[in-house]
Design an enzyme around this catalytic site. Structure first.
Site, PDB file in Angstrom:
ATOM      1  N   ARG A  11       0.849  -1.184   0.000  1.00 41.53           N
ATOM      2  CA  ARG A  11       0.000   0.000   0.000  1.00 41.53           C
ATOM      3  C   ARG A  11       0.889   1.240   0.000  1.00 41.53           C
ATOM      4  NH1 ARG A  11      -3.383  -0.259   5.186  1.00 41.53           N
ATOM      5  NH2 ARG A  11      -3.967   1.806   4.503  1.00 41.53           N
ATOM      6  N   LYS A  81      -3.167  -7.938  10.676  1.00 41.81           N
ATOM      7  CA  LYS A  81      -4.531  -7.727  11.186  1.00 41.81           C
ATOM      8  C   LYS A  81      -5.498  -7.279  10.087  1.00 41.81           C
ATOM      9  CE  LYS A  81      -3.652  -3.124  13.285  1.00 41.81           C
ATOM     10  NZ  LYS A  81      -4.318  -2.204  12.407  1.00 41.81           N
ATOM     11  N   ASP A  82      -4.976  -6.884   8.926  1.00 48.12           N
ATOM     12  CA  ASP A  82      -5.849  -6.526   7.803  1.00 48.12           C
ATOM     13  C   ASP A  82      -6.318  -7.732   6.989  1.00 48.12           C
ATOM     14  OD1 ASP A  82      -5.533  -3.884   8.452  1.00 48.12           O
ATOM     15  OD2 ASP A  82      -4.077  -3.436   6.878  1.00 48.12           O
ATOM     16  N   THR A 125     -10.671   7.107  17.904  1.00 43.44           N
ATOM     17  CA  THR A 125     -10.263   5.818  17.348  1.00 43.44           C
ATOM     18  C   THR A 125     -11.286   5.381  16.312  1.00 43.44           C
ATOM     19  OG1 THR A 125      -9.916   3.458  17.727  1.00 43.44           O
ATOM     20  CG2 THR A 125     -11.374   4.578  19.270  1.00 43.44           C
ATOM     21  N   SER A 127     -11.694   2.224  15.625  1.00 43.07           N
ATOM     22  CA  SER A 127     -11.834   0.791  15.863  1.00 43.07           C
ATOM     23  C   SER A 127     -12.938   0.475  16.870  1.00 43.07           C
ATOM     24  CB  SER A 127     -10.491   0.263  16.386  1.00 43.07           C
ATOM     25  OG  SER A 127     -10.659  -0.865  17.198  1.00 43.07           O
ATOM     26  N   ARG A 129     -13.331  -2.256  18.338  1.00 44.45           N
ATOM     27  CA  ARG A 129     -12.665  -3.017  19.410  1.00 44.45           C
ATOM     28  C   ARG A 129     -12.121  -2.081  20.483  1.00 44.45           C
ATOM     29  NH1 ARG A 129      -7.388  -3.375  20.346  1.00 44.45           N
ATOM     30  NH2 ARG A 129      -6.878  -2.433  18.353  1.00 44.45           N
ATOM     31  N   ARG A 130     -11.446  -1.016  20.041  1.00 44.57           N
ATOM     32  CA  ARG A 130     -10.891  -0.073  21.020  1.00 44.57           C
ATOM     33  C   ARG A 130     -12.009   0.674  21.743  1.00 44.57           C
ATOM     34  NH1 ARG A 130      -6.427   1.704  16.628  1.00 44.57           N
ATOM     35  NH2 ARG A 130      -4.754   0.271  17.196  1.00 44.57           N
ATOM     36  N   ARG A 151     -10.781   8.600  11.161  1.00 43.65           N
ATOM     37  CA  ARG A 151     -10.008   7.849  10.172  1.00 43.65           C
ATOM     38  C   ARG A 151      -8.766   8.641   9.828  1.00 43.65           C
ATOM     39  NH1 ARG A 151     -11.934   4.902   5.006  1.00 43.65           N
ATOM     40  NH2 ARG A 151      -9.722   4.471   5.200  1.00 43.65           N
ATOM     41  N   ASN A 153      -4.369   8.537   8.372  1.00 46.23           N
ATOM     42  CA  ASN A 153      -3.092   7.913   8.700  1.00 46.23           C
ATOM     43  C   ASN A 153      -2.598   8.394  10.069  1.00 46.23           C
ATOM     44  OD1 ASN A 153      -1.923  10.465   8.354  1.00 46.23           O
ATOM     45  ND2 ASN A 153      -1.433  10.085   6.207  1.00 46.23           N
ATOM     46  N   ARG A 157      -4.120  11.383  12.536  1.00 47.06           N
ATOM     47  CA  ARG A 157      -4.722  11.056  13.835  1.00 47.06           C
ATOM     48  C   ARG A 157      -4.037  11.817  14.966  1.00 47.06           C
ATOM     49  NH1 ARG A 157      -7.192   5.090  13.531  1.00 47.06           N
ATOM     50  NH2 ARG A 157      -7.743   5.126  11.334  1.00 47.06           N
ATOM     51  N   CYS A 244     -13.034  -8.275  10.194  1.00 47.08           N
ATOM     52  CA  CYS A 244     -11.929  -7.491  10.756  1.00 47.08           C
ATOM     53  C   CYS A 244     -12.427  -6.255  11.496  1.00 47.08           C
ATOM     54  CB  CYS A 244     -10.989  -7.031   9.654  1.00 47.08           C
ATOM     55  SG  CYS A 244     -10.507  -8.299   8.529  1.00 47.08           S
TER      56      CYS A 244
END
Length: 319
Positions: A11, A81-82, A125, A127, A129-130, A151, A153, A157, A244
């Protein structure tokens, strides 16, 4: 006659280029061949929607995999993780190199640690999950913390904190390390507060399954302990039938006395993003001797979590 350079697909993000560059260097040393980076734009890089809406983090992988299948590149490097949990038959997961720090970190204003965040703090975040784990921690400790979906990079952030829009953001320690920004972390979040994403901190090196010679060469970069750990974590994720982008955290670590590794402990968590419900369990077994044993450890823990009500916390289950 010199051999053609190997083409490594990556990427375009600064983080992806950095981690692919590290793998390229290792492959050069291994093979004596030149390795050139081929930057590929994925749908996940161009879409501005939230990851959960565009199909989870697999959106970062498919363009690289298409380039592998078409022969445009020889091998690819992904953040593990992706990767979707099902491995396509025509592609080989040739190597999982030694894992970096798997933890999440806090980057907060004024050097604050997680424990020092004031009531009303806004934490960014992208995520679920977070979010689930931060909100569950806040609820259980009587804190008023707000999670804000973001969102972008790493620079973007951290920019939200620097410009005062947010009090803190949560990022992966490995990502910060790979772009040389570990000093920006104001706190490392202990895994008993924040279990990482399955496979976090690990890389996946993939090539066409038909290219046995290259697969065998790349396999020399593989770290068996890292592979066993991430196999168990991803098996847990797959058995929970979670994509994911689901609010699932998992970490397998190796337990031993001194130099001898005796056992593997696998911890898993699933939570509703508002933190009102959390299922967190762990299991310990002998270090898996084979991928199938690592997978079994993940499936067993997933079954226990589902029995405790994990299924209802996953939002829309993928069919």
């Amino acid at each position: 006659m010199t051999q053609k350079a190997l083409r490594l697909g990556t990427r375009r993000s600064k983080l992806a280029m950095a981690q692919s560059g590290q793998v390229a260097e290792a492959v050069r040393e291994l093979t004596g061949r030149e390795v050139e980076l081929v930057a590929i734009t994925t749908y996940g890089d161009t879409s501005r929607e939230h990851l959960a809406q565009i199909g989870g983090t697999g959106v970062f992988v498919s363009a690289l995999r298409d380039a592998l299948v078409s022969g445009e590149i020889d091998f690819a490097v992904h953040s593990l993780k992706d990767l979707p949990t099902a491995q396509p038959d025509d592609l080989a997961l040739a190597a999982v190199p030694p894992r970096e720090d798997s933890r999440d970190v806090l980057v907060a204003r004024d050097g604050l640690t997680f424990a020092e965040l004031p009531d009303g703090a806004r934490i960014g975040t992208g995520s679920p999950r977070r979010m689930a784990q931060i909100n569950a921690y806040a609820r259980s400790h009587g804190l008023d913390l707000t999670t804000v979906p973001i969102r972008g990079n790493i620079d973007t952030r951290i920019g939200f904190v620097r410009n005062g829009e947010l009090d803190a953001v949560v990022l992966a320690a490995a990502g910060l390390s790979r772009v040389g920004r570990s000093d920006d972390a104001t706190d490392f979040l202990p895994v008993d507060i924040m279990l990482p994403a399955p496979g976090q901190g690990a890389l996946a090196v993939e090539c066409a399954a038909s290219n046995a010679e290259l697969a065998a060469t790349l396999a020399e970069l593989d770290d068996p302990y890292t592979r066993a750990a991430v196999t168990a974590e991803r098996s847990l994720l797959a058995a929970l039938e979670a994509g994911c982008s689901a609010p699932v955290g998992a970490l397998a670590d190796l337990l031993g006395d001194g130099q001898v590794v005796k056992e593997m402990r696998l911890r898993g968590v699933v939570g509703s993003t508002d933190g009102s419900a959390l299922v967190q369990l762990s299991t310990t077994g002998p270090v898996p001797e084979s991928p199938s044993r690592a997978e079994a450890l993940g499936r067993e823990l997933a079954a226990e979590m589902l029995a405790k009500g994990a299924a209802g916390l996953m939002g829309e289950r993928a069919h």
